[in-house]
Write a protein that holds these residues in place. Structure first.
Motif, PDB file in Angstrom:
ATOM      1  N   LEU A  80       0.832  -1.201   0.000  1.00 44.34           N
ATOM      2  CA  LEU A  80       0.000   0.000   0.000  1.00 44.34           C
ATOM      3  C   LEU A  80       0.867   1.251   0.000  1.00 44.34           C
ATOM      4  CD1 LEU A  80      -2.546  -1.070   2.778  1.00 44.34           C
ATOM      5  CD2 LEU A  80      -2.867  -1.237   0.293  1.00 44.34           C
ATOM      6  N   GLN A 163      -9.938  -2.845  -1.161  1.00 45.57           N
ATOM      7  CA  GLN A 163     -10.050  -1.853  -0.094  1.00 45.57           C
ATOM      8  C   GLN A 163     -11.278  -2.088   0.774  1.00 45.57           C
ATOM      9  OE1 GLN A 163      -9.470   1.636  -2.769  1.00 45.57           O
ATOM     10  NE2 GLN A 163      -7.859   2.237  -1.354  1.00 45.57           N
ATOM     11  N   ILE A 168      -9.436  -0.954   3.951  1.00 48.32           N
ATOM     12  CA  ILE A 168      -8.302  -0.077   3.662  1.00 48.32           C
ATOM     13  C   ILE A 168      -8.830   1.316   3.322  1.00 48.32           C
ATOM     14  CG2 ILE A 168      -6.320   0.310   2.140  1.00 48.32           C
ATOM     15  CD1 ILE A 168      -6.380  -2.777   1.627  1.00 48.32           C
ATOM     16  N   GLU A 170      -9.122   5.169   1.926  1.00 48.50           N
ATOM     17  CA  GLU A 170      -8.894   5.688   0.578  1.00 48.50           C
ATOM     18  C   GLU A 170      -7.501   6.277   0.407  1.00 48.50           C
ATOM     19  OE1 GLU A 170     -10.725   5.690  -2.293  1.00 48.50           O
ATOM     20  OE2 GLU A 170     -12.021   4.258  -1.252  1.00 48.50           O
TER      21      GLU A 170
END
Length: 214
Positions: A80, A163, A168, A170
């Motif tokens: 990420l 996501q 997760i 943004e």
């Protein structure tokens, strides 16, 4: 294994030995080595999820278009990129002061430079985060090879579904997934690369015409 050997021997694996897990210590070692990668101002944009539990692997496989290697690999890392990492640069700066690298004057200058480069520049911040995440990903794969593991980078997944499924935020962009484990049967050998002569302009100079000029 030496770094040069690891770079030369690394290949993209699709098949893993499902009977050989990796340990938590091995995962931590890979992440430690991966995060030795550089980043602008040492911002360290990259965060990682390590997916190892069978049900979690199944969920990850579903958002990766049912690619079997997600389930077969001992661990799949989700790399990420934090597009807002610069907002927490003060913590990095404090570490540099504690390590004796910066005095207070230099630390304040670095804070100003980071703010000037990233604040209110979402496009640049995004690009820089992705660059940093890519370098961490390459380090991770090289490290995996060096310690006797195989790895396979993956861009075949639905980022929005990922996501949502793994909660997760943004601000964190999925850079890629990396399946890691002990090599299984059926992998292709490392694919050929273009020659150095095909990819390199030696002694490039301004105004010079070269193969990449058109």
């Amino acid at each position: 294994m030496q770094a040069i050997q690891a770079l030369e021997q690394r290949f993209s694996a699709n098949h893993f030995d499902t009977n050989k897990p990796v340990t938590e210590k091995q995962i931590e070692q890979l992440v430690y080595l991966a995060t030795q990668a550089p980043s602008a101002f040492n911002i360290q944009h990259t965060r990682l999820l390590a997916v190892v539990e069978p049900a979690a692997k199944a969920a990850l496989k579903a958002v990766a278009f049912n690619q079997q290697k997600v389930e077969d690999a001992a661990v799949t890392f989700v790399v990420l990129a934090d597009t807002q990492a610069h907002e927490h640069y003060a913590r990095v700066n404090e570490q540099a002061i504690e390590a004796g690298l910066y005095d207070q004057q230099m630390a304040e200058k670095m804070l100003e430079m980071v703010a000037g480069n990233y604040a209110d520049k979402p496009g640049f911040s995004r690009d820089e985060a992705l660059r940093s995440g890519s370098m961490v990903a390459m380090n991770l794969m090289t490290a995996a090879t060096a310690v006797g593991l195989a790895s396979g980078p993956m861009i075949g997944f639905d980022p929005k579904a990922l996501q949502q499924e793994f909660k997760i935020a943004e601000r964190y962009l999925p850079v890629m997934m990396i399946a890691v484990g002990y090599e299984g049967a059926g992998n292709w050998p490392k694919k050929p690369r273009l020659t150095t002569e095909e990819v390199l302009v030696k002694d490039a100079r301004p105004g010079q015409t070269h193969p990449f000029s058109q």
